[in-house]
Design an enzyme around this catalytic site. Structure first.
Site, short mmCIF file in Angstrom:
data_model
loop_
_atom_site.label_atom_id
_atom_site.label_comp_id
_atom_site.label_asym_id
_atom_site.label_seq_id
_atom_site.Cartn_x
_atom_site.Cartn_y
_atom_site.Cartn_z
N ASP A 68 0.78 -1.23 0.00
CA ASP A 68 0.00 0.00 0.00
C ASP A 68 0.82 1.29 0.00
OD1 ASP A 68 -1.80 -2.00 0.53
OD2 ASP A 68 -2.30 -1.31 2.54
N GLU A 109 -10.41 -1.80 3.87
CA GLU A 109 -9.08 -1.30 4.22
C GLU A 109 -8.86 0.08 3.59
OE1 GLU A 109 -6.00 -4.82 4.82
OE2 GLU A 109 -6.65 -4.73 2.74
#
Length: 527
Positions: free
Chosen positions: A68, A248
């Site tokens: 990420d 998320e």
């Protein structure tokens, strides 16, 4: 030496022959020495970023695992990109924050690792802001603090079966992100007993005069607010009751609707399963935010990208030019840890600029590559459509290019753009009028056998019902990013051809394709 070159060898005296062989030996020894020395000094330089499958104009780490994007903030002329990083392996492990900076969102400079695991846990995803008014009190000597918010993940507590192994923490920097100090009162948001409690995105909300934190909490997001960035109070939540999909990497930002002038809020969430095609994907909701919670229709979840490989997309804070710019992790949790790359794993998508529109009674986001990417364009050439029908050979040996095609939408059948290489590997993108859908077919794109879900055909809905097709496609060594109808529909897929694609061919079930224009631009590598 020169006279030896013009004098017949058979006329040399003994002394001249000795001098000749000595000079030749010296010459070849110097060539050998400097050649070896060059190789020793520059072997890594020339090998770096030239590995098989290495993206040439997308960000990737020098080596090892990345996922990420984190802590993205713009300050003092630099875009900071932090990211989930494991420096000891090419598979996921104890998370750190890697770091890179850029002045133009195109070329990136690698920086030292910014945050390391500690006694509170690994360093999971989060965000960063510049505290210009020093509301935190962490600034010193007139230096503006950069505050990084992240999730501490305590692996030991998780293995014990506890629920409170994730909590939110803070680190700050007084040198523009070069070095960080962890807050001595961490965690700043304690876990209330929820297993998945992570990925804080912090923004300033001017109407309420508060800092806002949005957290992913399993099947929903929770909102907190603060005046000083240190103490936080819970204010509300938004989610799907009983949803089994894990949320998320949330993001929250306002945009002005270009057609109406009204302001709406965008809530981005990345979802671990149930994406439009396979595995993971990034979705969004459009609604309103009152400083306490997000108000929107939970049944109207939309998708930022219909390809398989755009996850955890979040936006930069602190941009000063009015743009909302984001970037995503260009992979999918289904197969991210087994893709055939070495010594690195994963890359980021192209940075994208977002706009909000009201069309046919619906609000929708559009996204397009940032304008700075034009710096990579070597030239732009018109392509004769007849050449595309025969198979246009891309002259750029790097096979790095963008292609922009405009044509009338066929009323029946399909139209396909086929990108291929000398190994007879190919990927196809196109429009299927029967499905009224776009598609990417990567079944024969190169190496596909490393995971059973990788090969396949991926579909996306057609949001724009006009009679023309407007396709902007970026091709790198291991990815394709397709922006259809000015960014209304976007598809991103990673690929692993054994040689770069160099041939472009248009295939159609209709013989009377009506072309408007076809242009191609060679692109320079960024490394």
């Amino acid at each position: 030496m020169m006279k030896f070159l013009v004098k017949p060898f058979c006329t040399f005296t003994k002394n001249e022959m000795m001098r000749y062989f000595y000079l030749c030996s010296l010459f070849f020894w110097l060539v050998f020495y400097f050649g070896c020395n060059f190789n020793q000094q520059d072997k890594e330089k020339w090998a770096s970023y030239q590995e098989k499958f290495r993206p040439q104009y997308h960000f990737s780490p020098p080596a090892n695992w990345m996922n990420d994007p984190n802590g993205m903030v713009y300050y003092n002329g630099q875009y900071h990109l932090f990211y989930q990083y494991y420096p000891d392996s090419t598979v996921w492990g104890p998370m750190h924050w890697g770091h890179a900076v850029s002045r133009n969102l195109v070329q990136w400079e690698h920086m030292p690792v910014a945050l390391y695991p500690d006694s509170l846990g690994w360093i999971f995803s989060g965000s960063a802001v510049m505290d210009f008014h020093n509301t935190s009190g962490l600034g010193r000597d007139g230096k503006i603090p950069l505050l990084a918010f992240f999730t501490h993940h305590h692996d030991g507590k998780e293995k014990e079966g506890r629920n409170d192994y994730q909590y939110q923490s803070l680190a700050w920097s007084l040198d523009g992100g070069q070095t960080f100090i962890k807050y001595n009162a961490n965690p700043i948001v304690k876990n209330p007993g929820i297993r998945d409690f992570r990925d804080p995105k912090v923004i300033w909300h001017d109407p309420s005069g508060h800092w806002i934190m949005v957290l992913a909490v399993y099947d929903r997001v929770m909102f907190y607010r603060s005046r000083d960035l240190l103490g936080w109070e819970y204010t509300g939540e938004f989610g799907i009751e009983g949803d089994t999909r894990l949320w998320e990497c949330p993001d929250l930002f306002p945009l002005i609707v270009e057609e109406t002038g009204e302001q709406k809020w965008i809530l981005i969430v990345s979802i671990q399963q149930g994406a439009p095609n396979i595995g993971t994907g990034t979705g969004y909701f459009i609604g309103d935010f009152d400083g306490l919670t997000f108000h929107g229709n939970i049944d109207q979840q939309l998708w930022l990208d219909y390809g398989t490989d755009n996850y955890a997309l979040v936006t930069w804070s602190g941009t000063t030019d009015g743009r909302t710019i984001g970037i995503g992790w260009m992979s999918n949790w289904d197969y991210a840890q087994v893709v055939p790359t070495h010594p690195w794993r994963s890359a980021m998508t192209l940075p994208r600029s977002f706009s909000l529109h009201f069309e046919n009674g619906k609000y929708r986001l559009r996204s397009l590559p940032v304008s700075e990417l034009a710096e990579l364009e070597i030239d732009e050439n018109e392509i004769n459509p007849s050449d595309l029908s025969k198979g246009y050979k891309q002259p750029n040996q790097n096979s790095l290019f963008k292609i922009h095609l405009k044509l009338k939408k066929p009323q029946s059948g399909s139209i396909t753009i086929k990108f291929s290489n000398q190994e007879e590997e190919f990927v196809m993108v196109g429009f299927d009028s029967t499905r009224n859908a776009y598609f990417i077919d990567r079944r024969y794109s190169g190496e596909v056998g490393f995971h059973p879900s990788f090969a396949g055909i991926h579909y996306a809905p057609v949001e724009h019902q006009h009679d023309t097709l407007d396709w902007l496609i970026y091709v790198d060594h291991s990815s394709i990013e397709w922006f259809a109808e000015k960014g209304r529909t976007v598809m991103t897929d990673i690929l692993f051809p054994n040689k770069p694609y160099h041939s472009i061919e248009v295939l159609s079930e209709e013989n009377d394709l009506q072309w408007i224009s076809a242009k191609i631009s060679d692109l320079k590598p960024i490394w």
